[in-house]
Design a protein around this motif. Structure first.
Motif, PDB file in Angstrom:
ATOM      1  N   LEU A 183      -2.898   7.717   0.918  1.00 15.96           N
ATOM      2  CA  LEU A 183      -3.155   7.166  -0.413  1.00 15.96           C
ATOM      3  C   LEU A 183      -4.661   7.184  -0.653  1.00 15.96           C
ATOM      4  N   LEU A 195      -2.308   0.456  -8.346  1.00 10.94           N
ATOM      5  CA  LEU A 195      -2.204  -0.180  -7.034  1.00 10.94           C
ATOM      6  C   LEU A 195      -1.148  -1.286  -7.043  1.00 10.94           C
ATOM      7  N   ILE A 202       3.545   1.002  -0.461  1.00 13.98           N
ATOM      8  CA  ILE A 202       2.567   0.822   0.610  1.00 13.98           C
ATOM      9  C   ILE A 202       3.157  -0.022   1.744  1.00 13.98           C
ATOM     10  N   LEU A 209      -4.926   4.676   4.119  1.00 13.82           N
ATOM     11  CA  LEU A 209      -5.623   4.256   2.902  1.00 13.82           C
ATOM     12  C   LEU A 209      -7.050   4.774   2.923  1.00 13.82           C
ATOM     13  N   ILE A 219      -9.296  -1.316  -2.715  1.00 14.30           N
ATOM     14  CA  ILE A 219      -8.266  -1.515  -1.686  1.00 14.30           C
ATOM     15  C   ILE A 219      -8.373  -2.911  -1.091  1.00 14.30           C
ATOM     16  N   TRP A 224      -5.579  -5.169   1.088  1.00  6.84           N
ATOM     17  CA  TRP A 224      -5.406  -4.278   2.235  1.00  6.84           C
ATOM     18  C   TRP A 224      -6.769  -3.943   2.847  1.00  6.84           C
ATOM     19  N   PRO A 226      -9.084  -0.601   4.111  1.00 13.12           N
ATOM     20  CA  PRO A 226      -9.135   0.860   4.097  1.00 13.12           C
ATOM     21  C   PRO A 226      -9.228   1.419   5.508  1.00 13.12           C
TER      22      PRO A 226
END
Length: 393
Positions: A183, A195, A202, A209, A219, A224, A226
């Motif tokens: 992604l 997102l 996800i 990511l 992100i 989340w 990365p």
């Protein structure tokens, strides 16, 4: 009856809109320090959609543009977005407006810009009517722009043929990508909404990511972490760079990387990727060359106008990169429309157990059910007594 003794703040005695000037030739840099009600002073030919969305989010009362907000090169969407949001847009003010000191209070009356009583510059106030006229004229010149795009594409292909066709120059990375979904997040068109709609995807597929510059912060803001950050490091935060993600610094073809010192100063050892294209393009090439099964793009460019928003220098790499990875590339909106969350085996087991418990509870609440459970209990006692006699006898 008592009258209120509270006084109102004095109204400005001069007509127009008053606000604190925030000045920067780079719109991306300006939006970081803009506050609600400020006067944004920029020098941006053909205000694109991403820049306009960032300005609207910051909430200035007025945008003063030293350049023409629509040059006629192509029908850019930025001016319409600003005006529809209720922001006053005055453009073609010239370089004089860029000399306004940061933090000074300016007054905008029609197309005139004042610093105190001094007229600084005069420009054109954009309205829905003027924007419609500009868009019609820009569409007439679109064919010429497409011809220049074709020429630029061939030039880029000659310079980057080895990279595009054979992957020569793509660095090796430690992040495990082979056989996985990837992604790629760019802080571009509707990235927040995309997102949000991809959360189930996800959670289930756990894709790699990759944040492109400020996309890494997007992100993190979404909750989340990365796995990788790719870019020239001009719009990503120190927080993201220190998150533990693998860092790939986008360098010029001659090896110069303006963002390299910033990363190393944080004590992070990055990988350098020299390439002519844009950062989002090299992120896609990197994922493709590393064996990604699917590449999902968030906030990237997909339409003709979006390609033109990047300017001729960036259009060719964007177009050719998508041809290279086209078999794997999926836009985030397509994923959100086609993807349906699957029910795992564990979820089915838990659902069955919950249903069984509900049935047993219902039976236990009736006389017949209580009799049934009594008989079952008696048989179980007999069974365990027999098992005990085998081991004890």
């Amino acid at each position: 009856m008592r009258l209120s003794t509270r006084r109102k703040a004095p109204e400005p005695t001069t007509p127009g809109t008053h606000g604190t000037a925030r000045v920067d030739r780079r719109t991306k840099g300006l939006t970081k320090r803009l506050r609600d009600g400020d006067v944004a002073v920029i020098d941006h030919v053909d205000i694109d959609r991403v820049a306009a969305d960032a300005l609207v989010t910051a909430g200035p009362a007025v945008v003063l543009n030293a350049a023409r907000s629509t040059s006629g090169r192509y029908p850019n969407l930025g001016p319409e977005i600003l005006v529809d949001a209720g922001i006053v847009l005055v453009d073609d003010l010239g370089d004089a407006v860029m000399e306004i000191p940061e933090g000074e209070t300016v007054r905008v009356d029609g197309g005139a810009v004042y610093l105190g009583d001094t007229l600084v510059a005069e420009g054109t106030v954009q309205t829905p009517q003027t924007i419609a006229t500009n868009m019609a004229e820009a569409r007439e010149g679109l064919s010429d722009e497409i011809e220049r795009f074709a020429e630029n594409t061939m030039d880029y292909l000659r310079r980057e043929r080895d990279l595009l066709l054979d992957g020569v120059g793509v660095p090796a990375v430690s992040t495990k990508i082979d056989g996985r979904h990837v992604l790629i997040v760019v802080r571009g068109y509707h990235y927040r909404e995309d997102l949000a709609t991809l959360r189930p995807y996800i959670s289930e597929y756990r894709p790699v990511l990759i944040g492109v510059d400020g996309g890494a912060d997007a992100i993190i803001d979404a909750g989340w972490k990365p796995d990788m950050i790719v870019g020239d490091m001009d719009s990503v935060s120190d927080r993201a760079l220190a998150s533990g993600a693998e860092i790939v610094v986008h360098a010029y073809r001659d090896g110069k990387a303006p963002g390299l010192d910033r990363v190393t100063d944080l004590g992070v050892e990055p990988i350098v990727f020299p390439a002519t294209g844009t950062s989002e393009d090299i992120a896609m090439l990197l994922a493709d060359d590393s064996g990604a099964e699917v590449i999902v793009a968030v906030g990237t460019h997909a339409t003709l106008v979006e390609f033109l928003d990047k300017g001729r220098a960036g259009m060719a790499s964007t177009f050719l990169t998508r041809l290279r990875v086209g078999g794997k590339l999926v836009d985030a909106k397509g994923v959100s429309r086609l993807y349906r969350q699957r029910i795992s085996n564990m979820q089915l087991v838990l659902l069955s157990l919950a249903g069984l418990c509900a049935v047993m509870a219902a039976l236990a609440a009736t006389a017949a059910g209580q009799t049934f459970f009594g008989i079952v209990g008696a048989h179980l006692d007999t069974f365990w007594s027999w098992v005990g006699s085998l081991f004890g006898g």
